[in-house]
Design a protein around this motif. Structure first.
Motif, PDB file in Angstrom:
ATOM      1  N   THR A 100     -46.562 -47.185  -7.606  1.00 40.50           N
ATOM      2  CA  THR A 100     -45.767 -46.685  -6.475  1.00 40.50           C
ATOM      3  C   THR A 100     -45.615 -45.173  -6.544  1.00 40.50           C
ATOM      4  OG1 THR A 100     -44.508 -48.707  -6.792  1.00 40.50           O
ATOM      5  CG2 THR A 100     -43.653 -47.135  -5.188  1.00 40.50           C
ATOM      6  N   THR A 101     -45.311 -44.694  -7.749  1.00 39.49           N
ATOM      7  CA  THR A 101     -45.143 -43.253  -7.912  1.00 39.49           C
ATOM      8  C   THR A 101     -46.432 -42.516  -7.585  1.00 39.49           C
ATOM      9  OG1 THR A 101     -43.655 -43.790  -9.708  1.00 39.49           O
ATOM     10  CG2 THR A 101     -44.297 -41.507  -9.497  1.00 39.49           C
ATOM     11  N   LEU A 102     -47.544 -43.097  -8.058  1.00 43.71           N
ATOM     12  CA  LEU A 102     -48.836 -42.460  -7.805  1.00 43.71           C
ATOM     13  C   LEU A 102     -49.101 -42.387  -6.304  1.00 43.71           C
ATOM     14  CD1 LEU A 102     -51.316 -41.334  -9.284  1.00 43.71           C
ATOM     15  CD2 LEU A 102     -52.390 -43.554  -8.938  1.00 43.71           C
ATOM     16  N   VAL A 103     -48.806 -43.474  -5.596  1.00 48.08           N
ATOM     17  CA  VAL A 103     -49.011 -43.480  -4.148  1.00 48.08           C
ATOM     18  C   VAL A 103     -48.167 -42.387  -3.500  1.00 48.08           C
ATOM     19  CG1 VAL A 103     -48.652 -44.813  -2.042  1.00 48.08           C
ATOM     20  CG2 VAL A 103     -49.664 -45.903  -4.037  1.00 48.08           C
ATOM     21  N   ALA A 104     -46.888 -42.317  -3.901  1.00 44.82           N
ATOM     22  CA  ALA A 104     -46.003 -41.289  -3.335  1.00 44.82           C
ATOM     23  C   ALA A 104     -46.555 -39.900  -3.631  1.00 44.82           C
ATOM     24  CB  ALA A 104     -44.598 -41.435  -3.891  1.00 44.82           C
ATOM     25  N   GLY A 157     -35.603 -47.361 -18.226  1.00 43.54           N
ATOM     26  CA  GLY A 157     -34.955 -46.119 -17.790  1.00 43.54           C
ATOM     27  C   GLY A 157     -35.858 -44.923 -17.961  1.00 43.54           C
ATOM     28  N   VAL A 158     -36.500 -44.813 -19.135  1.00 43.97           N
ATOM     29  CA  VAL A 158     -37.299 -43.614 -19.362  1.00 43.97           C
ATOM     30  C   VAL A 158     -38.525 -43.611 -18.460  1.00 43.97           C
ATOM     31  CG1 VAL A 158     -38.805 -44.347 -21.250  1.00 43.97           C
ATOM     32  CG2 VAL A 158     -38.018 -42.003 -21.149  1.00 43.97           C
ATOM     33  N   TRP A 159     -39.084 -44.777 -18.157  1.00 43.30           N
ATOM     34  CA  TRP A 159     -40.233 -44.788 -17.248  1.00 43.30           C
ATOM     35  C   TRP A 159     -39.819 -44.364 -15.850  1.00 43.30           C
ATOM     36  CZ3 TRP A 159     -45.137 -44.410 -18.166  1.00 43.30           C
ATOM     37  CH2 TRP A 159     -45.674 -44.885 -19.377  1.00 43.30           C
ATOM     38  N   ILE A 160     -38.637 -44.793 -15.416  1.00 49.74           N
ATOM     39  CA  ILE A 160     -38.173 -44.349 -14.098  1.00 49.74           C
ATOM     40  C   ILE A 160     -37.968 -42.844 -14.106  1.00 49.74           C
ATOM     41  CG2 ILE A 160     -36.286 -44.515 -12.437  1.00 49.74           C
ATOM     42  CD1 ILE A 160     -35.974 -47.420 -13.350  1.00 49.74           C
ATOM     43  N   PHE A 161     -37.393 -42.356 -15.214  1.00 51.75           N
ATOM     44  CA  PHE A 161     -37.202 -40.912 -15.336  1.00 51.75           C
ATOM     45  C   PHE A 161     -38.550 -40.199 -15.254  1.00 51.75           C
ATOM     46  CE2 PHE A 161     -37.070 -37.256 -18.287  1.00 51.75           C
ATOM     47  CZ  PHE A 161     -36.260 -36.444 -17.542  1.00 51.75           C
ATOM     48  N   LEU A 162     -39.548 -40.749 -15.957  1.00 46.25           N
ATOM     49  CA  LEU A 162     -40.876 -40.128 -15.918  1.00 46.25           C
ATOM     50  C   LEU A 162     -41.460 -40.182 -14.513  1.00 46.25           C
ATOM     51  CD1 LEU A 162     -42.471 -41.200 -19.297  1.00 46.25           C
ATOM     52  CD2 LEU A 162     -41.257 -39.106 -18.709  1.00 46.25           C
ATOM     53  N   ALA A 163     -41.186 -41.272 -13.790  1.00 47.51           N
ATOM     54  CA  ALA A 163     -41.667 -41.341 -12.405  1.00 47.51           C
ATOM     55  C   ALA A 163     -41.113 -40.180 -11.594  1.00 47.51           C
ATOM     56  CB  ALA A 163     -41.263 -42.671 -11.777  1.00 47.51           C
ATOM     57  N   SER A 164     -39.814 -39.881 -11.806  1.00 47.91           N
ATOM     58  CA  SER A 164     -39.241 -38.762 -11.055  1.00 47.91           C
ATOM     59  C   SER A 164     -39.827 -37.435 -11.535  1.00 47.91           C
ATOM     60  CB  SER A 164     -37.719 -38.757 -11.162  1.00 47.91           C
ATOM     61  OG  SER A 164     -37.316 -38.227 -12.393  1.00 47.91           O
ATOM     62  N   GLU A 165     -40.170 -37.366 -12.833  1.00 44.55           N
ATOM     63  CA  GLU A 165     -40.811 -36.150 -13.345  1.00 44.55           C
ATOM     64  C   GLU A 165     -42.195 -35.959 -12.722  1.00 44.55           C
ATOM     65  OE1 GLU A 165     -39.019 -34.050 -14.702  1.00 44.55           O
ATOM     66  OE2 GLU A 165     -39.043 -34.215 -16.880  1.00 44.55           O
ATOM     67  N   VAL A 166     -42.907 -37.091 -12.545  1.00 47.97           N
ATOM     68  CA  VAL A 166     -44.213 -37.016 -11.891  1.00 47.97           C
ATOM     69  C   VAL A 166     -44.046 -36.375 -10.516  1.00 47.97           C
ATOM     70  CG1 VAL A 166     -46.046 -38.372 -10.824  1.00 47.97           C
ATOM     71  CG2 VAL A 166     -45.242 -38.954 -13.107  1.00 47.97           C
TER      72      VAL A 166
END
Lengths: 282, 101, 200, 571
Positions: B78-82, C22-31
């Motif tokens: 999902t993040t990649l898509v965004a 939690g840390v993966w979600i945090f990393l998603a926001s970092e991405v």
């Protein structure tokens, strides 16, 4: 059918696209109205019919039919029709059919904080160069280079735009400082002027200022002619960044052009006389 | 992650060393390629491909994504898509702009 | 709070513990944070006059950056080794590997310091060009992430870790795994920053 | 559930630096309500200026605008406009909907003892608090507060004063939102009580989950954009400045190739999903209250869940409909018009499902239900008026007019804020163990509904006349506005009456807090899990017995049962 919106404030449209834009505004509003009234009737009937004092025990299952999907489908279909039938063609014409200088009256508009500079190419029909180094807010706000090849007969006005009626007009829009929006409400023209970009706008006026003023007789607007509005927050003076638009008959327009050319010969670079800064309070 | 027994950890350590060597080699490769006389497009694809391979190695092995749960994978997809939306739509808008820069 | 479930053990139906999710979600926001800057970089590059980015990019010091890349890769592998050592219950090795990770991180900062100052000495500032602006912004944000990571790593290298090791081995391993995920992510960002800034 | 790590907490630990999600939720709630009130006051000043331009503002003028003898100046007006938007959205509605309601209710509704990361939760609140302080402090700096609109479009925002503090404040607010939403996602995924499967989750929880994902993915790009703008302002880069500009008579130093459009893309990549961040929690609250007060299950629960999931995803690819007039070509505009029309379909699904939920119910008209019911037509107006703005051809005329203002205020003010009021009335008994007065509640509701429409309905008329927003004098300069200017006074008076209509609410809060506590845990006879906890729920553990879930969220009026509700936790 577009008259109905005029009761709700929409100004009379006087350009070649205003009819179609008004049409789509009206169609979308009819769709909104149908949906809203439909929902509203269902809402009120439900509230009255199923109030606690009348309906002691609720029905666990509720509505079992799926007519609502039909409604959703219908909305989707209507929206598709609106897009493909009306909206896309209007936009295509707006951005793709930009006339070039041979087919249209070619004008540049350079927005700057709280004024519209209108740059005309003069008799040769070609714009002279403009340079940032030459900009002088008093004497040369657009930085026109008089020594460039086509620059000698160019002239510009401040906040005074004159155009002929029933002629294609092409405006190349740019900005000196921040984002402005060049809006001619009665002509249904609106376009952001973005620094660093030159964006073409084109339109054809279908009645002259005089004819327009006659339609306003007896309304609150009586005696107030056409204007250029700024429709994007551009700073402290945003609210008073107003230009004036005059739509002439073709021969009057030619006369106006000649008059301007005459000033150029008489006064050289001094254009102070023709400036109109609106309500001059600064 | 699954399999935290002593043997599997020791097995992992071997993988880590191999991944480390691959990363180092790929780094040298990508720098070496940049000194070659290639066109920008070629250089671009080589550099991005190498970076993607390196990134995948780090993600899969150091960050154990290869044995990670579905939920995490979906989150990242999902993040990649965004991210791709954020990257490409402004770019496409540059090519579909009325008027010049 | 002791009453919150799944701090360390995995929830059966999701197969995850809280901190890992939690840390993966945090990393998603970092991405997405770096994603915004990457997007800006590409946008500005396309909008810039041809060759402008390449010209300014050639002023950067590739050998130094290559060395930095190797430093970060090394720190990443030692990070994961320190976690593995904890799992193997080799606390001394854990400390050694974590120490190397910290040293690599510090060395990265030192190299970066010399890179920045040599640019300033040559009169090159963020305001010198669009490329330099985005270069300093991207690497600066990355350096901030390194500094943040180092602070956490130093905390887990300090006496605090001995205490945690004696009290709750699993908790320490979990914390190191989480910190590792973050640290690898910082490495990952650099893996992409390096070619787009220095090589292209 | 032992609590052996807990020693006696002193007042500061318990109520100020608490890590209990309930206290943090209340901190969020109180802070954000105060900000809402403050943002509303800014708006009242602006409305006074619009109705009676350049006159001395009574009572407050001499004190607020001392330098100009009590008359508001353009810079004051622009500041108020920018800060009203910022405060209402980032300091008011989002913290109230996500911070307060999310924090307080999510663990309770899923039967969890607390949020997954209590300390992060506290950090999130304090980061929000610092962001709020920075924003407030900016009013008192020599530069003043931001005055380039809440959208902060460069180049204006780079030239204008006051923007730096705004950007710094935003960095704190974004951090706070990220921490908070990360916490909510983990809590929902990990801490659900045994038996609470995904499709037994209350609709409110789904709304919070989707909202949190939007915050996680959409907010960081604004943070990067804020960093870039800070660089432009402080370090002299020109990411958003092209070359060849002349500002205030002197050439601007820029090395070229920067673009103001880059900011707009990054900004709206956040700000469009942000709209759904504002509306989804509200939809969630309304769903809960409608199910409870119709005494029947929410109609189409699953399709509602799918609809908001789809809404959430689609909200990432519609943003450029805010940018139709930036010179967008045909294919881009066609794409964004199409996605915009597509996103209207799930909104229609949600609204229709709520309307159909009423059919066959046994509808009770208490205060929370009144607010929730009025949400439906108000949000309907807000949503529908989005259509002519999403169609590029009609947007040419309506862009940046009062039509836009009317549109999004209908979504947010009588939409979201009414839903939040509904939520406050509905969950007040859970938070305090006391009921709010119904009489005062109705005295709050009816005038609010009336005056809300009085403020915002004329905006559509003004918008259709082409009247631009953000005008210091309300548009008096312009000829095309002359037919509709007379509405300004009406709207301003409505706004002041709307302010007065909030007094019963404040009185109600105070009186109810002082009232008698009741032992009834479930005064609304509701099914969801939070009502099985004591009122107020126990510190740090919430529930006094273990929670096990056996039923779906809205088992009201199940055929064959005596009671008309069947709590999720009942065997």
């Amino acid at each position: 059918m577009t008259e109905i919106l005029q009761y709700f404030g929409l100004p009379v449209g006087i350009s070649s696209v205003s009819g179609r834009i008004d049409e789509i505004i009206v169609i979308v509003h009819y769709l909104m109205l149908v949906l809203f009234v439909g929902w509203g009737i269902f809402f009120i009937v439900s509230l009255i019919k199923f109030r606690e004092s009348k309906n002691k025990k609720a029905n666990y299952k509720g509505v079992e039919s799926h007519y609502s999907s039909v409604l959703e489908g219908a909305v989707a279909v209507i929206e598709i029709v609106i897009l493909f039938g009306f909206a896309f063609p209007i936009w295509a014409e707006r951005v793709n059919d930009v006339p070039d200088s041979r087919d249209a009256e070619y004008i540049r508009v350079i927005a700057q904080q709280y004024a519209w500079n209108i740059h005309y190419p003069g008799a040769d029909g070609i714009f002279g160069d403009t340079k940032v180094e030459l900009v002088d807010e008093q004497d040369n706000p657009i930085g026109l280079d008089r020594n460039s090849e086509f620059g000698k007969d160019d002239f510009y006005t401040i906040n005074q735009m004159h155009i002929p009626v029933d002629t294609k007009i092409r405006v190349d829009l740019s900005s000196k400082d921040v984002i402005h929006n060049f809006k001619l409400p009665e002509l249904r023209v609106s376009q952001d002027a973005i620094p660093g970009m030159t964006i073409p706008v084109h339109f054809t006026a279908t009645s002259t200022s005089k004819e327009f003023l006659e339609t306003a007789v007896g309304t609150k607007r009586e005696g107030k002619s056409l204007e250029i509005a700024c429709a994007q927050l551009c700073g402290l003076g945003h609210y008073r960044m107003k230009g004036y638009l005059t739509i002439h008959e073709q021969e009057d327009y030619s006369a106006w052009l000649e008059e301007q050319a005459g000033y150029l010969e008489e006064e050289g670079d001094d254009w102070g006389d023709d400036d109109d800064w609106g309500d001059d309070d600064w | 992650m699954a399999g935290n027994s002593k043997e599997s950890i020791e097995h992992h350590i071997k993988i880590y060393i191999n991944v480390f060597i691959s990363l180092a080699v790929l780094t040298v490769v990508t720098v070496a390629v940049s000194y070659l006389e290639v066109s920008f497009i070629e250089a671009f694809f080589i550099a991005i491909t190498v970076a993607t391979i390196k990134g995948s190695l780090v993600l899969c092995y150091f960050m154990h994504l290869i044995s990670e749960r579905q939920a995490i994978i979906w989150l990242l997809v999902t993040t990649l898509v965004a991210f791709l939306i954020l990257l490409f739509i402004p770019l496409i808008s540059l090519t579909d702009q009325v008027g010049g820069w | 709070m002791s009453n919150i479930p799944y701090i360390l053990e995995e929830r059966p139906d999701t197969g995850l513990n809280n901190s890992k999710l939690g840390v993966w979600i945090f990393l998603a926001s970092e991405v997405m944070l770096f994603g915004g800057l990457f997007s800006a970089y590409v946008f500005l590059r396309i909008a810039a006059p041809e060759g402008d980015f390449g010209y300014w990019g050639s002023k950067l010091n590739v050998p130094m950056a290559t060395f930095n890349t190797l430093l970060l890769i090394t720190s990443s592998v030692t990070m994961v080794m320190s976690w593995a050592s904890l799992k193997l219950e080799q606390f001394d090795k854990y400390k050694m590997y974590l120490g190397i990770t910290i040293l690599c991180g510090l060395a990265f900062l030192v190299v970066k310091y010399f890179e920045y100052t040599s640019k300033f000495d040559h009169g090159i500032y963020p305001s010198s060009s669009t490329f330099m602006g985005i270069y300093f912004t991207l690497t600066g944000l990355h350096v901030l992430h390194i500094i943040g990571g180092l602070l956490v790593l130093i905390f887990f290298w300090s006496k605090q870790s001995d205490k945690m090791w004696n009290e709750d081995k699993d908790l320490l391993a979990n914390r190191i795994e989480i910190t590792g995920l973050y640290w690898h992510f910082v490495d990952l960002v650099w893996i992409f920053l390096f070619p787009i800034l220095y090589l292209l | 559930m032992s609590n052996d790590h807990h020693h006696e907490e002193n007042f500061i630990q318990k109520y100020v630096f608490s890590v209990d999600h309930k206290i943090i939720g209340l901190q969020y709630g109180i802070t954000s309500l105060l900000f809402l009130l403050f943002g509303f006051m800014l708006m009242m000043l602006m409305r006074y200026q619009i109705a009676y331009p350049e006159t001395v503002i009574p009572y407050f003028g001499e004190w607020l605008f001392a330098g100009s003898g009590g008359v508001m100046l353009p810079e004051n007006y622009n500041t108020l406009g920018a800060m009203h938007g910022t405060i209402m959205i980032f300091l008011g509605v989002v913290p109230l909907a996500v911070g307060a309601f999310g924090n307080y209710l999510v663990p309770l509704q899923i039967g969890a003892p607390d949020m997954a990361f209590p300390k992060l939760n506290a950090a999130s609140y304090w980061s929000y608090f610092v962001g709020g302080v920075v924003m407030m402090a900016s009013f008192f700096t020599p530069e003043g507060a931001a005055r380039s609109g809440w959208t902060s479009y460069p180049p204006l925002s780079i030239f204008e004063s006051g923007q730096t503090m705004w950007l710094l404040g935003m960095v704190f607010l974004i951090t706070s939102s990220l921490l908070g939403s990360m916490n909510i996602i983990v809590t929902i995924v990990q801490l659900r009580a045994p038996g609470l499967t995904w499709f037994r989750l209350p609709f409110f929880i789904w709304a919070q989950l989707v909202t949190s994902f939007l915050l996680i993915l959409a907010f960081p790009p604004l943070e990067s954009a804020a960093i870039l703008q800070l660089m432009d302002r402080l370090v002299g880069t020109s990411f958003f400045l092209p070359s060849g500009l002349v500002y205030a008579g002197s050439p601007v130093e820029a090395y070229g190739s920067g673009s103001p459009l880059l900011w707009q893309h990054l900004f709206w990549f956040l700000a469009h999903p942000e709209v759904y961040v504002l509306i989804l929690p509200a939809i969630g609250i309304v769903g809960e209250i409608i199910a409870n007060n119709t005494r029947k299950p929410l109609w189409g629960y699953k399709s509602l869940v799918y609809a908001i999931g789809f809404l959430g995803f689609m909200s990432f690819i519609v943003w450029a409909h805010h940018m139709f007039l930036t010179g967008m070509g045909q294919s881009m505009s066609a794409f964004f018009q199409l996605t915009t029309m597509i996103i209207s379909i799930p909104s229609v699904v949600v609204l229709t499902a709520f309307f159909i939920s009423l059919w066959g119910g046994s509808i009770r008209f208490n205060t929370p239900m009144l607010f929730a019911l009025s949400f439906l037509p108000m949000f309907g107006i807000g949503g529908l008026t989005g259509l002519p703005l999403g169609v590029a051809a009609s947007d040419i005329f309506l862009h940046d007019t009062y039509y836009v203002i009317g549109h999004f205020h209908y979504v947010v003010a009588p939409g979201t804020i009414f839903a939040l009021f509904a939520g406050i009335y509905y969950w007040f008994p859970k938070v305090t163990g006391k009921r709010m007065s119904e009489t005062l509640g109705k005295l709050h509701f009816w005038p609010s509904l009336l005056f809300m429409n009085g403020v915002f309905m004329p905006m559509f008329i003004q918008g259709l006349a082409g009247l631009s927003r953000r005008m210091y004098d309300g548009g008096q300069q312009y000829a095309h506005a002359s037919d509709v200017l007379h509405w300004n006074e009406f709207m301003t008076i409505s706004a002041f009456c709307l302010g007065a209509a909030q007094i019963p609410f404040i009185v109600n809060l105070i009186i109810s807090l002082a009232g008698q506590k009741s032992d009834d845990r479930n005064p609304w006879k509701s099914t969801t899990i939070e009502w099985s906890a004591p009122s107020p729920p126990l510190p740090h553990v919430n529930f006094d017995s273990s929670v096990e879930v056996n039923h779906g969220p809205y088992e009201y009026s199940v055929p064959g049962q005596d009671e008309d509700y069947c709590p999720q936790t009942s065997p």
